[in-house]
Design a protein around this motif. Structure first.
Motif, PDB file in Angstrom:
ATOM      1  N   LYS A  28      84.734   1.774  21.320  1.00 16.39           N
ATOM      2  CA  LYS A  28      84.450   0.592  20.696  1.00 16.39           C
ATOM      3  C   LYS A  28      83.216   0.667  20.082  1.00 16.39           C
ATOM      4  N   LEU A  29      82.151   1.394  20.555  1.00 12.24           N
ATOM      5  CA  LEU A  29      80.843   1.550  19.776  1.00 12.24           C
ATOM      6  C   LEU A  29      81.024   2.113  18.443  1.00 12.24           C
ATOM      7  N   PHE A  30      82.064   3.167  18.234  1.00 14.08           N
ATOM      8  CA  PHE A  30      82.241   3.694  16.876  1.00 14.08           C
ATOM      9  C   PHE A  30      83.328   2.968  15.908  1.00 14.08           C
ATOM     10  N   GLY A  31      83.996   2.166  16.604  1.00 19.66           N
ATOM     11  CA  GLY A  31      84.930   1.284  15.951  1.00 19.66           C
ATOM     12  C   GLY A  31      86.040   1.873  15.256  1.00 19.66           C
ATOM     13  N   GLU A  32      87.224   1.329  14.830  1.00 19.27           N
ATOM     14  CA  GLU A  32      88.139   1.958  14.483  1.00 19.27           C
ATOM     15  C   GLU A  32      88.017   2.761  13.081  1.00 19.27           C
ATOM     16  N   PHE A  33      88.518   3.976  13.229  1.00 17.85           N
ATOM     17  CA  PHE A  33      88.025   4.765  12.104  1.00 17.85           C
ATOM     18  C   PHE A  33      86.811   5.283  11.967  1.00 17.85           C
ATOM     19  N   ARG A  35      84.439   2.990  11.801  1.00 20.25           N
ATOM     20  CA  ARG A  35      83.953   2.105  10.772  1.00 20.25           C
ATOM     21  C   ARG A  35      82.510   1.620  10.901  1.00 20.25           C
ATOM     22  N   ASN A  36      82.120   1.357  12.283  1.00 20.60           N
ATOM     23  CA  ASN A  36      80.884   1.057  12.711  1.00 20.60           C
ATOM     24  C   ASN A  36      79.646   2.171  12.313  1.00 20.60           C
ATOM     25  N   LEU A  37      79.915   3.278  12.458  1.00 19.94           N
ATOM     26  CA  LEU A  37      79.278   4.525  12.348  1.00 19.94           C
ATOM     27  C   LEU A  37      79.068   4.584  10.665  1.00 19.94           C
ATOM     28  N   VAL A  38      80.041   4.522   9.910  1.00 18.42           N
ATOM     29  CA  VAL A  38      79.955   4.287   8.371  1.00 18.42           C
ATOM     30  C   VAL A  38      78.979   3.247   8.083  1.00 18.42           C
ATOM     31  N   ALA A  39      79.322   2.259   8.464  1.00 17.07           N
ATOM     32  CA  ALA A  39      78.483   0.834   8.146  1.00 17.07           C
ATOM     33  C   ALA A  39      76.996   1.104   8.452  1.00 17.07           C
ATOM     34  N   ILE A  40      76.682   1.632   9.494  1.00 17.38           N
ATOM     35  CA  ILE A  40      75.255   1.985   9.974  1.00 17.38           C
ATOM     36  C   ILE A  40      74.665   3.002   8.776  1.00 17.38           C
ATOM     37  N   GLU A  41      75.409   4.093   8.721  1.00 18.57           N
ATOM     38  CA  GLU A  41      75.019   5.054   7.440  1.00 18.57           C
ATOM     39  C   GLU A  41      74.818   4.362   6.214  1.00 18.57           C
ATOM     40  N   ASN A  42      75.849   3.716   5.740  1.00 22.58           N
ATOM     41  CA  ASN A  42      75.678   2.934   4.596  1.00 22.58           C
ATOM     42  C   ASN A  42      74.436   2.003   4.364  1.00 22.58           C
ATOM     43  N   ARG A  43      74.480   1.421   5.525  1.00 23.05           N
ATOM     44  CA  ARG A  43      73.113   0.185   5.451  1.00 23.05           C
ATOM     45  C   ARG A  43      71.670   0.926   5.522  1.00 23.05           C
ATOM     46  N   LEU A  44      71.664   1.772   6.343  1.00 22.55           N
ATOM     47  CA  LEU A  44      70.437   2.557   6.412  1.00 22.55           C
ATOM     48  C   LEU A  44      69.924   3.865   5.840  1.00 22.55           C
ATOM     49  N   GLY A  45      70.914   4.287   5.238  1.00 22.00           N
ATOM     50  CA  GLY A  45      71.016   5.718   4.372  1.00 22.00           C
ATOM     51  C   GLY A  45      71.006   6.945   5.197  1.00 22.00           C
ATOM     52  N   VAL A  46      71.574   6.970   6.419  1.00 27.62           N
ATOM     53  CA  VAL A  46      71.226   8.025   7.306  1.00 27.62           C
ATOM     54  C   VAL A  46      72.576   8.689   7.482  1.00 27.62           C
ATOM     55  N   ASP A  85      81.743  -7.168  16.714  1.00 25.17           N
ATOM     56  CA  ASP A  85      82.514  -7.122  15.266  1.00 25.17           C
ATOM     57  C   ASP A  85      81.546  -7.211  14.186  1.00 25.17           C
ATOM     58  N   THR A  86      82.204  -7.239  12.954  1.00 27.69           N
ATOM     59  CA  THR A  86      81.301  -7.091  11.833  1.00 27.69           C
ATOM     60  C   THR A  86      79.977  -7.811  11.680  1.00 27.69           C
ATOM     61  N   GLY A  87      80.100  -9.021  12.382  1.00 22.51           N
ATOM     62  CA  GLY A  87      78.863 -10.130  12.302  1.00 22.51           C
ATOM     63  C   GLY A  87      77.923  -9.571  13.314  1.00 22.51           C
ATOM     64  N   SER A  88      78.568  -9.183  14.473  1.00 20.26           N
ATOM     65  CA  SER A  88      77.266  -8.825  15.330  1.00 20.26           C
ATOM     66  C   SER A  88      76.771  -7.620  15.000  1.00 20.26           C
ATOM     67  N   LEU A  89      77.522  -6.623  14.050  1.00 19.43           N
ATOM     68  CA  LEU A  89      76.873  -5.127  13.891  1.00 19.43           C
ATOM     69  C   LEU A  89      75.926  -5.623  12.833  1.00 19.43           C
ATOM     70  N   GLU A  90      76.180  -6.248  11.967  1.00 18.82           N
ATOM     71  CA  GLU A  90      75.331  -6.940  10.714  1.00 18.82           C
ATOM     72  C   GLU A  90      74.097  -7.450  11.305  1.00 18.82           C
ATOM     73  N   ALA A  91      74.078  -8.380  12.366  1.00 23.52           N
ATOM     74  CA  ALA A  91      73.003  -9.047  13.039  1.00 23.52           C
ATOM     75  C   ALA A  91      72.216  -7.734  13.743  1.00 23.52           C
ATOM     76  N   VAL A  92      72.794  -7.083  14.428  1.00 22.46           N
ATOM     77  CA  VAL A  92      71.768  -5.905  15.174  1.00 22.46           C
ATOM     78  C   VAL A  92      71.007  -5.115  14.094  1.00 22.46           C
ATOM     79  N   ILE A  93      71.564  -4.846  12.799  1.00 20.54           N
ATOM     80  CA  ILE A  93      71.121  -4.062  11.734  1.00 20.54           C
ATOM     81  C   ILE A  93      70.101  -4.742  11.312  1.00 20.54           C
ATOM     82  N   ALA A  94      70.290  -6.263  10.936  1.00 21.32           N
ATOM     83  CA  ALA A  94      69.112  -6.983  10.342  1.00 21.32           C
ATOM     84  C   ALA A  94      68.032  -7.223  11.219  1.00 21.32           C
TER      85      ALA A  94
END
Length: 331
Positions: A28-33, A35-46, A85-94
């Motif tokens: 659940k943390l990583f997300g399907e394929f 995708r959560n890790l990829v989103a964090i990488e893209n948003r934070l440049g890590v 979900d996508t919204g909660s992921l974006e919220a925690v990043i913000a």
């Protein structure tokens, strides 16, 4: 879960390692394929590498620290039974970018929220530091003014808190109201009776209700009078006791309407007034009852004013960018 940070100065490259103690939660943390890790990488440049229950993060020192907080925060939320979900992921990043706001420090990002609202359909947690402040106020203050741009959750969270108090019995009624202000089309030109004319103006309130209660309960409670949705004009001459009262789009009230609404407050009630002072649709924007009330009542005992900014926008990330483009970062 344990962390093994390597020493790094701000602006320098860093590598952090997190060891999660419940591998069964990592799907659940990583997300399907992933995708959560990829989103964090893209948003934070890590760069994030996962090996078993061990995660390594590489990048700029500040970015890696934020990524660690985001992953820890998501993991702790999942461990407490919350969906990601996508919204909660974006919220925690913000939220990881907000060092401090009214006593809420960034360390809170890595912990499960201390404040939440439980309804029949979902448990709602804050998605920004501003929402944390607001949700605490909703649980304790008698009259709350919630001011800020679209998408910050002002009305939605107020409705959720009202539904929560209604189903627990701490209030007897839920009253939702908006001013029926025309935006280029006169009410008289619309087809139907008065209810059919004003319902389009009240639709956002219906939407929020249905997100917190099953549809059959919404209809049953409306039919019984436990939930009332009406234009502000219908509030005149009433005293509203043991009720949770919400006024939405309050920037479109006149000072006389606002005074009338506020003086409906009765014993055992709670009142929330939501609005965006920069989105006034009145013929004379300078005569908004919301701005007038805040100027007169800010600091009065029992009344709290919560200010949201573009940083608190929790709709699609592009909404925040639109608000920022129109009104500036601190809108």
């Amino acid at each position: 879960m344990s962390r093994k940070p390597e020493q790094a100065q701000p602006g320098q490259k860093a590598r952090l390692e997190i060891l999660f103690d419940k591998p069964q939660l990592l799907g659940k943390l990583f997300g399907e394929f992933d995708r959560n890790l990829v989103a964090i990488e893209n948003r934070l440049g890590v760069y994030i590498a996962a090996r078993g229950n061990r995660i390594q993060i590489e990048g700029e020192a500040e970015a890696t620290a934020r990524a660690r907080d985001v992953l820890s925060g998501l993991y702790n939320r999942i461990a407490h039974g919350q969906d990601i979900d996508t919204g909660s992921l974006e919220a925690v990043i913000a939220m990881s970018a907000e060092p401090t706001l009214d006593g809420i420090i960034r360390a809170d990002v890595s912990q499960p929220p201390e404040v939440m609202i439980r309804t029949r359909k979902k448990t709602i947690v804050p998605r920004s530091a501003g929402q944390s402040v607001y949700m605490r106020s909703l649980a304790s203050d008698d009259i709350i003014f919630a001011l800020g741009p679209a998408g910050t959750g002002k009305t939605y969270l107020a409705v959720a808190q009202a539904v929560s108090q209604l189903i627990t019995g701490s209030v007897d009624r839920l009253i939702l109201s908006r001013p029926a202000v025309e935006a280029g089309e006169k009410l008289g030109f619309l087809p139907g009776d008065m209810k059919e004319k004003v319902d389009p103006y009240l639709r956002p309130l219906y939407d929020a209700l249905h997100d917190c209660l099953p549809a059959e309960q919404v209809e049953r409670r409306i039919a019984s009078g436990e939930i009332e949705i009406a234009p502000i004009a219908f509030m005149r001459g009433r005293t509203l006791a043991n009720a949770f009262i919400i006024l939405d789009e309050a920037q479109n009230t006149t000072p006389a309407q606002m005074k009338m609404f506020l003086t409906r407050f009765g014993e055992g009630s709670r009142m929330v007034i939501c609005g965006d002072p920069k989105q006034v649709d009145l013929p004379d924007p300078g005569k908004s009852g919301l701005a007038d009330a805040v100027n007169k009542l800010d600091g009065v005992e029992g009344i709290n004013v919560v200010h949201f900014t573009v940083a608190d926008v929790v709709r699609h990330p592009i909404v925040g960018r639109i608000v920022e483009a129109y009104e500036g970062r601190h809108a």
